[in-house]
Scaffold this active site. Structure first.
Site, PDB file in Angstrom:
ATOM      1  N   CYS A  75       0.827  -1.212   0.000  1.00  0.00           N
ATOM      2  CA  CYS A  75       0.000   0.000   0.000  1.00  0.00           C
ATOM      3  C   CYS A  75       0.857   1.256   0.000  1.00  0.00           C
ATOM      4  CB  CYS A  75      -0.943  -0.006   1.197  1.00  0.00           C
ATOM      5  SG  CYS A  75      -0.116  -0.259   2.776  1.00  0.00           S
ATOM      6  N   HIS A 125      -1.503   0.797   7.537  1.00  0.00           N
ATOM      7  CA  HIS A 125      -2.020   0.835   6.168  1.00  0.00           C
ATOM      8  C   HIS A 125      -1.917   2.265   5.660  1.00  0.00           C
ATOM      9  CE1 HIS A 125      -4.190  -0.307   2.658  1.00  0.00           C
ATOM     10  NE2 HIS A 125      -5.258   0.424   2.945  1.00  0.00           N
TER      11      HIS A 125
END
Length: 755
Positions: free
Chosen positions: A64, A419
């Site tokens: 990510c 994330h």
């Protein structure tokens, strides 16, 4: 009559199909319409510059960090144009021919059948003897990010990139793989889809070992590495080309020329286009406090990292970045003018502003107590428009105005897990949330939810600002007011328009209302559903102030629609691969560590305070003792320098030493006389008693202010003087026995004094 109807019902049965009739075909399932597709319903023809393409990126396991940075760079218009046009722009026909093999459209019905078949196979395996019991599965939450990403992979077109470095006339590198990504999206005939950056990741991991593992990586480090790699690859390829070829500008299409004129970007005909976009110059000014000479040293930067403070803003962080720093003690400055180390003042200023300013908020700080990096959840407010003030006097364009167009957000409690998502402002479709494969429209105020407050919240990590003009800002605000007034005036519509496009009532990130109640019916306001896909924070307090303050309804129409509540952070998983329970356990563990750390710090602070108090008391006692000793020594010194003491010292030990030497000399001369008169011993003892008795008698009559020791010493000195006077008298030389016994008496006195 009733019996007839009952018999008629029994006779009438379901219609039986005829022998030759074909069964009706089952309608194939239709994939659900996403909010992004609804937003793009009123779009016109596809543009050739790629500004109307909105592709997600597949996550290959903790990638990510790469996806969020690549999305921000793609929507940096001058950077995208420079990458696509260097060294030459690939013809659109060649790209379309290549995309015929790399762009694959999904069969939603086939994917559903395959998924159903997999479920049946799993259930059949669970029914076999000896197999573990099948756990009951919870129904999927259709509002969760995992479900939306899975549906995107099953319904949207998949775009894979190949190595086209040979068509660019370059060797394969990180820049060519980045160019492959950008050109594939630009040439795609679909506005939405999912990119598979497998080739880009392969090149990245081949050239840099640190990215070969599946560990959590830092997005800012990847941004800095990527920009430096692009510069190195471009300059290395340019050095291989002959000089005439490097001087020729690349061919431009009409569309790229038009875009360059509108956006301010130019087709790069040199290798310094990365420097012209992202590079700025910092000036370190150091002033010697001795000679007051100012020395300057310049250094370049591609991104600016600033330290954070609690409850501050980006402007205050930049002010602290350029604050004066005192160089003293062990950190003195070597002044060439003075020829040595001197105290000085140092400050950092910006000499040249970049066109694209990447601000890195230093959220991760190393702590000595934990011996590791720790995330800072400081609240730092960042504006939509920014003007830097910490520039030098000779700076180029010091009043340059910047606008925020991209934010990289880190979700998680620490630097080693979490994330990354990106929130990006597009050219004419407002703000979009890029969460790996999922792309969704969000409201403009959604960007203000990542200032950061406490552990567990999502925080802005990298801010991207691009240069703009005041006229463009005013034009954008007027357009926003017009769109907002239009949405308020259209009361009968079932949807609320924001950012110029219709939204469905169930859109999670935009928080649209299904109906706008009239001001006379406040009770009809309904609670909006919370969406688990948006990393939530509390709404900005300035918005509440703007609602409470009276304003012109024509210019402040935002007071009409209520601000939707921000979704709860507990509903957002820490990462796409982690469950909510795991996230709660990690957060509870981090909270426990934080409390234990605070308790240990409090104990250490108390121990340090007690130690400081004991040390202060000890120092006070030493100071008092030193003062008493100083007073005593001062009094003794005064007594020594008094007139009486001076007189006494003249008849003291110095006289005794001189007298002892004269007696020894005298005794050496009269040796024969002393030997001849050794038989006379009784008379001198009676005439001269021992000095001890005389001393004790004199001690009984002490004058005031004298100690017994000093008076005894004075008495002994007086007796010695009397004896010397007696010996000097000529009439005593006639009898030798007096001299002998007087010498013996003097030795006794000298012995008593020395003892």
């Amino acid at each position: 009559m009733g019996s007839f109807l009952r018999s008629l019902r029994r006779d009438v049965g379901p219609p039986t199909p005829s022998v030759g009739a074909t069964p009706a075909k089952k309608e194939p399932p239709v994939p659900p319409v996403t909010p992004l597709e609804k937003m793009l319903q009123d779009m016109g023809a596809i543009r050739e510059d790629g500004s109307d393409k909105f592709f997600g990126m597949e996550n290959y396991g903790n990638t990510c960090y790469c996806n969020s940075i690549l999305q921000c760079l793609y929507y940096s218009v001058p950077f995208r144009e420079a990458v696509v046009n260097y060294p030459t722009r690939t013809p659109i026909e060649s790209l379309e021919a290549a995309l015929a093999n790399t762009l694959r459209y999904q069969n939603f019905a086939a994917n559903l059948e395959a998924e159903a078949l997999a479920e049946k196979q799993k259930a059949a395996n669970a029914q076999r003897p000896g197999a573990p019991p099948n756990q009951p599965q919870k129904p999927e939450d259709k509002d969760s990010p995992e479900y939306k990403k899975k549906m995107a992979l099953q319904t949207l077109p998949l775009l894979e990139t190949k190595n086209n470095a040979t068509s660019y006339g370059m060797s394969e590198s990180l820049f060519t793989s980045l160019k492959d990504l950008f050109e594939s999206v630009v040439a795609s005939q679909s506005r939405i889809g999912i990119i598979r950056p497998q080739h880009f990741l392969d090149v990245l991991r081949r050239e840099h070992e640190m990215f070969r593992t599946a560990m959590h990586q830092d997005a800012h480090e990847f941004l800095n590495l990527l920009l430096n790699e692009v510069v190195a690859n471009v300059e290395a390829e340019a050095s291989k080309q002959p000089e005439p070829e490097r001087s020729l500008p690349p061919a431009e299409s009409a569309d790229s020329t038009e875009l360059s004129g509108s956006s301010g970007s130019k087709t790069p005909n040199t290798t310094r286009w990365v420097h012209e976009l992202f590079e700025g110059t910092l000036t370190s000014e150091t002033q010697c406090l001795t000679c007051e000479k100012v020395s300057q040293r310049d250094e370049v930067f591609l991104d600016l990292s600033v330290d954070l403070e609690q409850h501050s803003s980006v402007t205050s962080c930049l002010r602290k970045f350029s604050a004066e720093e005192m160089l003293c003690e062990r950190n003195k400055f070597h002044c060439d003018n003075c020829g040595g180390l001197q105290e000085a003042e140092k400050r950092m200023k910006i000499k040249r502003l970049p066109r694209i300013l990447a601000l890195h908020l230093k959220r991760f700080k190393y702590t000595e107590d934990l011996q590791r990096l720790q995330k800072l959840f400081h609240r730092v407010v960042y504006p939509y428009h920014l003007r830097l003030f910490n520039t030098t006097d000779d700076a180029e364009d010091p009043d340059r105005l910047y606008e925020l167009y991209a934010v990289v957000v880190h979700i998680g409690g620490g630097p080693y897990h979490g994330h990354y998502v990106a929130i990006i402002k597009t050219q004419d479709r407002g703000w979009l949330l890029f969460d790996d494969e999922m792309v969704e429209p969000v409201d403009k105020n959604y960007v203000r939810n990542f200032f950061g407050d406490r552990p567990g919240l999502a925080c802005a990590y990298v801010l991207f600002y691009q240069e703009t003009t005041l006229e463009a800002v005013m034009k954008e605000q007027e357009q926003e007011n017009m769109d907002l007034n239009t949405s308020v005036a259209d009361i009968n519509d079932s949807t609320l328009k924001q950012n110029g496009y219709p939204l469905s009532p169930g859109l999670a990130h935009v928080h649209s209302a299904s109906q706008i109640p009239s001001p006379s019916e406040p009770a009809r306001f309904s609670n909006l559903q919370r969406a688990p896909t948006a990393p939530p924070l509390f709404p900005h307090p300035e918005h509440a102030d703007s609602e409470s303050s009276p304003a012109d309804p024509s210019t402040t129409a935002s007071a009409t629609p209520p601000v939707p509540p921000i979704p709860d952070i507990h509903s957002l998983p820490l990462s796409p691969k982690k469950s909510d329970s795991h996230f709660k356990k990690e957060r509870a563990k981090e909270e426990k560590e934080r409390k234990a750390n605070e308790k240990e710090k409090e104990k250490q602070r108390r121990r340090d305070q007690e130690a400081r108090i004991r040390e202060q008391r000890r120092e006070d006692a030493e100071i008092r003792a030193a003062l008493e000793a100083s007073k005593a020594s001062k009094a003794e010194e005064d007594r020594r320098h008094s007139p009486d003491d001076t007189k006494k010292s003249s008849h003291g030990l110095s006289r005794l030493k001189r007298g002892s030497k004269s007696f020894s000399h005298r005794l050496g001369k009269d040796k024969e006389n002393r030997v001849s008169s050794s038989s006379h011993s009784a008379t001198p003892i009676a005439e001269h008693p021992p000095s001890r008795n005389g001393a004790s008698e004199s001690q009984q009559q002490l004058p005031n202010g004298q100690s017994p020791g000093s008076h005894g010493l004075h008495t002994r000195h007086t007796g010695l003087d009397e004896e010397r006077d007696t010996l000097k008298d000529p009439k005593h030389d006639r009898s030798g026995h007096h001299g002998k016994w007087r010498s013996f008496s003097l030795k006794k006195k000298s012995f008593s004094i020395l003892s």
